[in-house]
Design an enzyme around this catalytic site. Structure first.
Site, short mmCIF file in Angstrom:
data_model
loop_
_atom_site.label_atom_id
_atom_site.label_comp_id
_atom_site.label_asym_id
_atom_site.label_seq_id
_atom_site.Cartn_x
_atom_site.Cartn_y
_atom_site.Cartn_z
N VAL A 67 51.00 23.08 47.19
CA VAL A 67 52.07 24.26 47.57
C VAL A 67 53.02 23.47 48.55
O VAL A 67 53.95 23.65 48.61
CB VAL A 67 51.08 25.62 48.35
CG1 VAL A 67 52.48 26.36 48.79
CG2 VAL A 67 50.55 25.99 47.11
N PHE A 122 53.68 31.37 43.77
CA PHE A 122 53.55 31.75 42.66
C PHE A 122 53.57 30.51 41.48
O PHE A 122 53.63 30.33 40.43
CB PHE A 122 54.54 32.93 42.15
CG PHE A 122 54.57 34.08 42.25
CD1 PHE A 122 53.43 34.73 42.78
CD2 PHE A 122 55.15 34.64 43.52
CE1 PHE A 122 53.25 36.14 43.47
CE2 PHE A 122 55.47 35.69 44.23
CZ PHE A 122 54.30 36.77 44.46
N ARG A 175 51.80 27.25 39.53
CA ARG A 175 50.64 27.17 38.86
C ARG A 175 50.36 25.21 39.38
O ARG A 175 51.39 24.49 39.35
CB ARG A 175 50.93 27.12 36.96
CG ARG A 175 51.07 28.42 37.06
CD ARG A 175 51.14 28.45 35.52
NE ARG A 175 52.84 28.26 35.64
CZ ARG A 175 53.31 28.12 34.67
NH1 ARG A 175 52.59 28.72 33.26
NH2 ARG A 175 54.45 28.01 34.38
N GLU A 176 49.48 25.50 39.11
CA GLU A 176 49.18 23.65 39.06
C GLU A 176 49.79 22.97 37.88
O GLU A 176 49.35 23.13 36.72
CB GLU A 176 47.52 23.17 39.66
CG GLU A 176 47.58 24.00 40.95
CD GLU A 176 45.59 23.66 41.47
OE1 GLU A 176 45.23 21.99 41.35
OE2 GLU A 176 45.54 23.66 41.79
N LYS A 192 50.52 39.03 46.02
CA LYS A 192 50.65 37.45 45.76
C LYS A 192 49.26 38.25 44.92
O LYS A 192 48.45 37.19 43.34
CB LYS A 192 50.46 36.86 46.79
CG LYS A 192 49.49 35.36 46.36
CD LYS A 192 50.23 34.57 45.36
CE LYS A 192 49.02 34.02 45.60
NZ LYS A 192 49.39 32.84 45.33
N GLY A 200 38.94 31.42 26.30
CA GLY A 200 38.24 29.85 26.63
C GLY A 200 37.40 29.88 27.51
O GLY A 200 36.34 30.75 27.22
N CYS A 245 42.86 29.38 42.84
CA CYS A 245 42.96 29.80 43.05
C CYS A 245 42.39 31.38 42.88
O CYS A 245 42.13 32.34 43.62
CB CYS A 245 44.34 29.89 42.30
SG CYS A 245 45.70 28.40 42.86
C1 UGA Z 1 47.70 30.36 39.33
C2 UGA Z 1 48.38 31.25 38.95
O1 UGA Z 1 49.27 31.28 37.14
C3 UGA Z 1 50.24 30.98 39.82
O2 UGA Z 1 51.03 31.85 39.25
C4 UGA Z 1 49.74 30.92 41.34
O3 UGA Z 1 50.68 30.39 41.99
C5 UGA Z 1 48.19 29.51 41.68
O4 UGA Z 1 46.84 30.36 40.98
C6 UGA Z 1 48.30 30.27 43.20
O5 UGA Z 1 47.66 31.60 43.32
O6 UGA Z 1 48.42 29.69 43.51
P1 UGA Z 1 47.12 28.02 38.75
O7 UGA Z 1 45.55 28.05 39.58
O8 UGA Z 1 47.34 26.50 38.62
O9 UGA Z 1 47.25 29.42 39.15
O10 UGA Z 1 45.98 28.01 37.13
P2 UGA Z 1 46.18 28.79 35.91
O11 UGA Z 1 47.48 27.62 35.29
O12 UGA Z 1 47.20 29.83 36.19
O13 UGA Z 1 45.16 28.80 35.10
C7 UGA Z 1 44.35 29.17 36.00
C8 UGA Z 1 42.75 29.04 34.94
O14 UGA Z 1 43.28 30.30 33.90
C9 UGA Z 1 42.54 27.59 34.06
O15 UGA Z 1 41.02 27.90 34.14
C10 UGA Z 1 42.83 28.20 32.43
O16 UGA Z 1 42.11 26.83 31.79
C11 UGA Z 1 42.73 29.06 32.34
N1 UGA Z 1 43.46 30.09 31.44
C12 UGA Z 1 45.22 30.16 31.66
C13 UGA Z 1 42.77 30.26 30.45
O17 UGA Z 1 41.97 30.19 29.84
N2 UGA Z 1 43.64 30.98 29.40
C14 UGA Z 1 45.44 31.15 29.32
O18 UGA Z 1 46.51 31.62 28.32
C15 UGA Z 1 45.46 30.83 30.61
#
Ligand code: UGA
Length: 423
Positions: A13, A149, A151-152, A201, A250, A257
């Site tokens: 971040v 907000f 995403r990694e 958030k 999944g 997060c």
């Molecule tokens: C998440 C949020 O999406 C961001 O908006 C937020 O800013 C961030 O947390 C944070 O609080 O810092 P992130 O942790 O990078 O982002 O990951 P995501 O892309 O949201 O994925 C989270 C998990 O959900 C992963 O394990 C991913 O594989 C899973 N996922 C995501 C699914 O299984 N299916 C989907 O359709 C999307």
């Protein structure tokens, strides 16, 4: 208009925030407490896997708009804005540990010039803006909440093209000055009070986690009734109130997060006298999802003594982060059931899980394996040579926890195939 910004903490971040603000034309100094990290960053060596970040850091170093220093107090002397981007890990009781935030605030406080604004970007429980104010003991310095907000894996793009910018402040002038930092960004900017910004958030992450647990629960229903979840979700998502995004089933959700923030909002609500039963269910469904994947493997091979190939270790594709990775949750359960797990991930070279060996090639992971589990949705896995995998494995069973593979092509080669919510 160029502003002077200090960023405290160079995790994904902080570093993204610093590099992107420099890209938008501001003068940015990033501080961290780890000397090796600062040395590497000064040389343009970005320690995390984040698309476009290395280029932006290099751009900032080249233009002189981005620099790195050891120790927060050395970054803030001339800063007009100080962004706090320090970790807020989970404590034993599920609540967020704010000690890094409070000590960073106390440390910088004596060094701030009058008129500076402290901005909190770390994810913090409701009311933490006040805690930062108390830790600083500077009534002349406004503290503003500006949650991230990002995403990694797509953090740079999320910063430069956000859906919204949320600013929480009691001091409207300070809110306006923080909003002006984002002049180069095209997005709605919303100003509210600190408690609402902080809650926003958590609520956003909690809702997204809920959407995913719902998706995985519908996948379980599909398995029970013989429906195909991909078609069910496609049909659902056409309703614009639902949408197609974030509906991929999944192995469960993970990362640094969602698990932390889901537990934190349950704890925040509980402390405030509300039993967030819905969210507790969301977390339970997620834990069950790890078990469901393991049961799928166990349904085709006795786990005791088996060798399982695990493709994907990161919590999602596009990152090397394995924190609270569903892949590792599955691996631990497989090991606990007596299996040996051999894992491969294009971005991860080591993990600390007993009984899980990390190899540097997908086919090597499959060598002699009794079953193969696809745990992370890396594109690379779509294009694996299935014939080569069939030759390498001892038994031909695939559990595709991301519904990634072409199941027809898999079955034609004599594998058993189990997806999530589809057979
Ligand atoms: C998440 C949020 O999406 C961001 O908006 C937020 O800013 C961030 O947390 C944070 O609080 O810092 P992130 O942790 O990078 O982002 O990951 P995501 O892309 O949201 O994925 C989270 C998990 O959900 C992963 O394990 C991913 O594989 C899973 N996922 C995501 C699914 O299984 N299916 C989907 O359709 C999307």
């Amino acid at each position: 208009m160029t502003s002077k910004i200090a960023v405290i903490g160079t995790g994904y971040v902080g570093l993204t925030t610093g590099a992107c603000f420099a890209h938008l034309g501001h003068d940015v100094i990033c501080a961290d407490i780890v000397p090796e990290k600062i040395d590497r960053l000064r040389n343009g060596d970005v320690p995390i896997h984040e698309a476009g970040l290395t280029e932006l850091v290099q751009e900032g170093l080249d233009t002189g708009r981005l620099s790195f220093v050891l120790g927060a107090e050395h970054a803030v002397g001339e800063a007009e804005f100080i962004y706090l981007c320090v970790p807020t890990p989970q404590s034993a009781d599920g609540s967020a540990d704010l000690s890094y935030l409070q000590s960073a605030a106390a440390e910088i406080s004596p060094h701030l010039q009058p008129g500076a604004i402290v901005v909190n970007k770390s994810t913090v429980p409701v009311g933490s803006t006040r805690l930062v104010e108390q830790a600083m003991r500077r009534s002349d310095i406004p503290v503003v909440s500006n949650p991230e907000f990002l995403r990694e894996g797509t953090a740079v793009d999320d910063f430069l093209n956000p859906d919204r910018v949320v600013i929480g402040a009691d001091d409207q002038a300070a809110a306006g000055r923080v909003a002006a930092l984002y002049l180069g960004v095209r997005a709605p900017v919303m100003v509210t009070d600190p408690a609402s910004a902080e809650t926003c958030k958590y609520a956003a992450n909690a809702f997204l986690a809920t959407k995913l647990s719902f998706t995985n629960a519908i996948a379980a229903v599909c398995e029970a009734v013989g429906a195909d979840v991909n078609d069910v979700l496609l049909g659902m998502g056409y309703d614009h109130r639902i949408g197609h995004e974030f509906l991929r089933p999944g192995p469960g959700w993970g990362g640094s997060c969602f698990p932390k923030d889901s537990r934190a909002i349950i704890s925040i609500a509980e402390d405030a006298g509300y039993d967030f039963a819905l969210m507790r269910g969301v977390v339970t469904v997620n834990d069950e999802q790890f078990d469901r994947i393991v049961r799928k493997v166990g349904s085709v091979v006795p786990l005791e003594g088996a060798t399982i190939a695990l493709l994907g270790l990161a919590f999602k594709a596009g990152t090397d982060d394995t924190r609270e990775s569903p892949a590792l949750a599955v691996a631990r359960r497989l090991v606990a059931a007596g299996a040996t797990v051999r894992g491969y991930d294009p971005a991860v070279t080591e993990v600390d899980v007993d009984g899980l060996e990390v190899v540097d090639d997908a086919y090597a992971a499959c060598d002699g394996a009794n079953a193969l589990v696809i745990a992370t949705e890396w594109d690379d896995f779509k294009w694996l040579d299935l014939d080569k995998i069939a030759d390498a494995m001892a038994d031909k069973h695939i559990v595709d926890a991301r519904n990634l593979l072409d199941r027809g092509a898999v079955k034609r080669r004599g594998f058993t195939y189990q997806g999530v919510g589809r057979s």
